[in-house]
Design an enzyme around this catalytic site. Structure first.
Site, PDB file in Angstrom:
ATOM      1  N   CYS A 146       0.850  -1.185   0.000  1.00  0.00           N
ATOM      2  CA  CYS A 146       0.000   0.000   0.000  1.00  0.00           C
ATOM      3  C   CYS A 146       0.891   1.242   0.000  1.00  0.00           C
ATOM      4  O   CYS A 146       1.740   1.390   0.885  1.00  0.00           O
ATOM      5  CB  CYS A 146      -0.910   0.013   1.223  1.00  0.00           C
ATOM      6  SG  CYS A 146      -1.891   1.527   1.355  1.00  0.00           S
TER       7      CYS A 146
ATOM      8  N   ASP B 148      -0.255  -5.717   0.726  1.00  0.00           N
ATOM      9  CA  ASP B 148      -1.583  -6.024   0.189  1.00  0.00           C
ATOM     10  C   ASP B 148      -1.512  -7.408  -0.435  1.00  0.00           C
ATOM     11  O   ASP B 148      -0.516  -7.762  -1.072  1.00  0.00           O
ATOM     12  CB  ASP B 148      -1.997  -5.006  -0.880  1.00  0.00           C
ATOM     13  CG  ASP B 148      -2.349  -3.651  -0.299  1.00  0.00           C
ATOM     14  OD1 ASP B 148      -2.992  -3.621   0.765  1.00  0.00           O
ATOM     15  OD2 ASP B 148      -1.995  -2.631  -0.918  1.00  0.00           O
TER      16      ASP B 148
ATOM     17  N   VAL C 277       1.250 -15.579 -23.709  1.00  0.00           N
ATOM     18  CA  VAL C 277       2.248 -15.225 -22.704  1.00  0.00           C
ATOM     19  C   VAL C 277       2.834 -16.495 -22.087  1.00  0.00           C
ATOM     20  O   VAL C 277       2.122 -17.467 -21.833  1.00  0.00           O
ATOM     21  CB  VAL C 277       1.670 -14.284 -21.626  1.00  0.00           C
ATOM     22  CG1 VAL C 277       0.651 -14.987 -20.741  1.00  0.00           C
ATOM     23  CG2 VAL C 277       2.775 -13.661 -20.791  1.00  0.00           C
ATOM     24  N   GLU C 278       4.129 -16.495 -21.876  1.00  0.00           N
ATOM     25  CA  GLU C 278       4.824 -17.622 -21.263  1.00  0.00           C
ATOM     26  C   GLU C 278       4.694 -17.486 -19.748  1.00  0.00           C
ATOM     27  O   GLU C 278       4.953 -16.425 -19.184  1.00  0.00           O
ATOM     28  CB  GLU C 278       6.297 -17.601 -21.706  1.00  0.00           C
ATOM     29  CG  GLU C 278       7.059 -18.857 -21.411  1.00  0.00           C
ATOM     30  CD  GLU C 278       7.569 -18.891 -19.989  1.00  0.00           C
ATOM     31  OE1 GLU C 278       7.517 -19.984 -19.400  1.00  0.00           O
ATOM     32  OE2 GLU C 278       7.996 -17.845 -19.463  1.00  0.00           O
ATOM     33  N   LEU C 279       4.249 -18.565 -19.083  1.00  0.00           N
ATOM     34  CA  LEU C 279       3.853 -18.482 -17.675  1.00  0.00           C
ATOM     35  C   LEU C 279       5.002 -18.204 -16.705  1.00  0.00           C
ATOM     36  O   LEU C 279       4.812 -17.477 -15.724  1.00  0.00           O
ATOM     37  CB  LEU C 279       3.109 -19.748 -17.262  1.00  0.00           C
ATOM     38  CG  LEU C 279       1.751 -19.947 -17.933  1.00  0.00           C
ATOM     39  CD1 LEU C 279       1.110 -21.237 -17.444  1.00  0.00           C
ATOM     40  CD2 LEU C 279       0.838 -18.763 -17.687  1.00  0.00           C
TER      41      LEU C 279
ATOM     42  N   TYR D  67      -4.376  -0.438  -5.992  1.00  0.00           N
ATOM     43  CA  TYR D  67      -5.035  -1.571  -6.666  1.00  0.00           C
ATOM     44  C   TYR D  67      -5.410  -1.238  -8.108  1.00  0.00           C
ATOM     45  O   TYR D  67      -5.203  -2.038  -9.024  1.00  0.00           O
ATOM     46  CB  TYR D  67      -6.323  -1.972  -5.945  1.00  0.00           C
ATOM     47  CG  TYR D  67      -6.199  -2.401  -4.515  1.00  0.00           C
ATOM     48  CD1 TYR D  67      -5.041  -2.953  -3.991  1.00  0.00           C
ATOM     49  CD2 TYR D  67      -7.296  -2.272  -3.662  1.00  0.00           C
ATOM     50  CE1 TYR D  67      -4.966  -3.357  -2.669  1.00  0.00           C
ATOM     51  CE2 TYR D  67      -7.229  -2.679  -2.337  1.00  0.00           C
ATOM     52  CZ  TYR D  67      -6.066  -3.219  -1.849  1.00  0.00           C
ATOM     53  OH  TYR D  67      -6.005  -3.621  -0.547  1.00  0.00           O
ATOM     54  N   GLU D  68      -6.017  -0.068  -8.289  1.00  0.00           N
ATOM     55  CA  GLU D  68      -6.486   0.328  -9.620  1.00  0.00           C
ATOM     56  C   GLU D  68      -5.321   0.438 -10.598  1.00  0.00           C
ATOM     57  O   GLU D  68      -5.433   0.047 -11.770  1.00  0.00           O
ATOM     58  CB  GLU D  68      -7.228   1.672  -9.534  1.00  0.00           C
ATOM     59  CG  GLU D  68      -8.465   1.645  -8.649  1.00  0.00           C
ATOM     60  CD  GLU D  68      -8.178   1.799  -7.147  1.00  0.00           C
ATOM     61  OE1 GLU D  68      -9.144   1.757  -6.379  1.00  0.00           O
ATOM     62  OE2 GLU D  68      -6.996   1.951  -6.735  1.00  0.00           O
TER      63      GLU D  68
END
EC number: 1.7.1.13
Length: 116
Positions: free
Chosen positions: A31, A38, A53-55, A72-73
């Site tokens: 935060c 968080d 996308v490669e994990l 968060y946003e």
């Protein structure tokens, strides 16, 4: 957060629409107001175009947020923007669901659909 960490590979079925769901139930960040950690779950749904996308690279990309002070946003939209830049999917939705802080939970959803 270094979006250059993200790697992609060729989609073997680019002529077919199919959805990939990726869930990271152990996402952490900090935060920016309190400096407290968080905890959340990141869910990515996307319909690939030419690449996926490669994990392992995605895992390391997510770890970049671990010590970052970010709202968060902003996390949700940053992940969306970086994944769109890396793989140009047909469509993608990123949802972040955050653990309760002070009795309040938050869920943020951001989406993108390719033009054309």
């Amino acid at each position: 957060m270094k979006k250059e960490i993200l790697e992609v590979f060729d989609n073997t079925y680019p002529d077919r629409n199919y959805t990939i769901e990726i869930v990271n139930p152990e996402f952490t960040s900090v935060c920016p107001k309190t400096g407290l950690p968080d905890f959340g779950t990141i869910t990515v749904h996307y319909v690939p175009d030419r690449t996926c996308v490669e994990l392992k690279s995605l895992k390391y990309y997510f770890l970049e947020f671990r010590n970052a002070g970010i709202f968060y946003e902003n996390i949700t939209n940053r992940i969306l923007d970086d994944l769109v830049a890396a793989m140009q999917p047909r469509s993608i939705t990123v949802t972040t669901k955050w653990k309760a802080r002070g009795g309040i939970t938050e869920t943020v959803t951001a989406s993108h659909t390719a033009q054309g």
